[in-house]
Write a protein that holds these residues in place. Structure first.
Motif, PDB file in Angstrom:
ATOM      1  N   ARG A  23      -2.494  -8.644  -8.508  1.00  0.00           N
ATOM      2  CA  ARG A  23      -3.386  -8.718  -7.263  1.00  0.00           C
ATOM      3  C   ARG A  23      -2.993  -6.786  -7.238  1.00  0.00           C
ATOM      4  NH1 ARG A  23       1.182 -10.278  -4.820  1.00  0.00           N
ATOM      5  NH2 ARG A  23       1.760  -9.134  -3.697  1.00  0.00           N
ATOM      6  N   LEU A  24      -4.076  -6.346  -6.333  1.00  0.00           N
ATOM      7  CA  LEU A  24      -4.807  -4.869  -6.316  1.00  0.00           C
ATOM      8  C   LEU A  24      -3.811  -4.247  -4.980  1.00  0.00           C
ATOM      9  CD1 LEU A  24      -7.967  -4.927  -6.159  1.00  0.00           C
ATOM     10  CD2 LEU A  24      -6.781  -4.151  -8.395  1.00  0.00           C
ATOM     11  N   LEU A  25      -3.402  -3.344  -5.091  1.00  0.00           N
ATOM     12  CA  LEU A  25      -2.898  -2.407  -4.136  1.00  0.00           C
ATOM     13  C   LEU A  25      -3.240  -0.722  -3.828  1.00  0.00           C
ATOM     14  CD1 LEU A  25      -0.563  -0.121  -5.555  1.00  0.00           C
ATOM     15  CD2 LEU A  25       0.462  -1.925  -5.531  1.00  0.00           C
ATOM     16  N   THR A  26      -3.111  -0.763  -3.011  1.00  0.00           N
ATOM     17  CA  THR A  26      -3.375   0.693  -2.938  1.00  0.00           C
ATOM     18  C   THR A  26      -2.255   2.130  -3.468  1.00  0.00           C
ATOM     19  OG1 THR A  26      -5.134   0.168  -0.913  1.00  0.00           O
ATOM     20  CG2 THR A  26      -5.096   2.886  -1.890  1.00  0.00           C
ATOM     21  N   ASP A  27      -2.707   2.828  -4.495  1.00  0.00           N
ATOM     22  CA  ASP A  27      -2.059   3.801  -4.697  1.00  0.00           C
ATOM     23  C   ASP A  27      -1.429   5.001  -4.133  1.00  0.00           C
ATOM     24  OD1 ASP A  27      -4.049   5.227  -5.660  1.00  0.00           O
ATOM     25  OD2 ASP A  27      -3.169   5.542  -7.814  1.00  0.00           O
ATOM     26  N   ASP A  36      -6.120   4.175  -4.379  1.00  0.00           N
ATOM     27  CA  ASP A  36      -7.324   3.973  -5.280  1.00  0.00           C
ATOM     28  C   ASP A  36      -6.569   2.488  -5.364  1.00  0.00           C
ATOM     29  OD1 ASP A  36      -8.693   6.073  -6.703  1.00  0.00           O
ATOM     30  OD2 ASP A  36      -7.054   6.980  -8.211  1.00  0.00           O
ATOM     31  N   ARG A  37      -7.444   1.998  -5.798  1.00  0.00           N
ATOM     32  CA  ARG A  37      -6.725   0.108  -5.777  1.00  0.00           C
ATOM     33  C   ARG A  37      -6.872  -0.294  -7.416  1.00  0.00           C
ATOM     34  NH1 ARG A  37      -5.542  -2.069  -2.281  1.00  0.00           N
ATOM     35  NH2 ARG A  37      -6.491  -4.552  -2.626  1.00  0.00           N
ATOM     36  N   HIS A  43      -0.610  -4.967  -9.791  1.00  0.00           N
ATOM     37  CA  HIS A  43       0.309  -3.912  -9.322  1.00  0.00           C
ATOM     38  C   HIS A  43       0.799  -3.410 -10.729  1.00  0.00           C
ATOM     39  CE1 HIS A  43       2.201  -6.283  -5.594  1.00  0.00           C
ATOM     40  NE2 HIS A  43       0.236  -5.594  -5.052  1.00  0.00           N
ATOM     41  N   SER A  92       0.813  -1.340  -0.417  1.00  0.00           N
ATOM     42  CA  SER A  92      -0.716   0.483  -0.531  1.00  0.00           C
ATOM     43  C   SER A  92       1.148   1.219  -0.245  1.00  0.00           C
ATOM     44  CB  SER A  92      -1.061  -0.236   1.633  1.00  0.00           C
ATOM     45  OG  SER A  92      -1.723   1.441   1.271  1.00  0.00           O
TER      46      SER A  92
END
Length: 151
Positions: free
Chosen positions: A87-91, A95-96, A99, A30
């Motif tokens: 996979r998702l991360l929080t920028d 925002d999700r 990668h 994150s």
């Protein structure tokens, strides 16, 4: 002699399969701080690939030194982004995103690549590309962190 010690450490880490920073598991991905991103923070972001021995060396042998260095304590956040992961991360905006999208945003094409970013995702030092083959990586990494914190 230092080179032999570092090579022995790297060999041990590779044989162990990589355990994350100080055995803490995978690095957090994150990029958004709860309560807002502080302007005085420097994000050291490792862009990696699975099964990349140079990425393991950077993650396990060099990034922990930043965490343990009293000059950087509380001022540096270390994150890891897999350039091939959906996979998702929080920028930085909260925002999700995958990668892979973040790697594309920063034009990261190979691993390991380490970026030095402010709380809004803007570069604060030159990227550090590639891995260590002669035992100088720690010095390069520290210089970039110092440069990023000075801006």
């Amino acid at each position: 002699m230092k080179l032999l010690a570092r090579l022995a450490l790297l060999a041990g880490l590779l044989l162990a399969g990589g355990v994350g920073v100080h055995g803490r598991g995978p690095l957090e991905s994150s990029l958004h701080e709860a309560g807002g991103n502080r302007a005085d923070l420097l994000y050291v972001v490792l862009f990696s690939l699975p099964d990349c021995p140079y990425c393991v060396a950077v993650r396990d042998a060099y990034l922990p030194a930043l965490i343990d260095d009293p000059r950087f304590r509380g001022r540096v956040r270390i994150r890891e982004v897999s350039i091939s992961s959906p996979r998702l991360l929080t920028d930085f905006n909260g925002d999700r995103i995958p990668h892979t999208d973040l790697a594309r945003r920063y034009k990261v094409k190979f691993a390991p690549t380490v970026l030095f970013l402010d709380a809004h995702g803007q570069p604060r030092a030159d990227a550090l590309l590639g891995g260590d083959s002669v035992g100088l990586y720690g010095g390069y990494l520290e210089n970039r962190v110092m440069q990023g914190l000075a801006r």
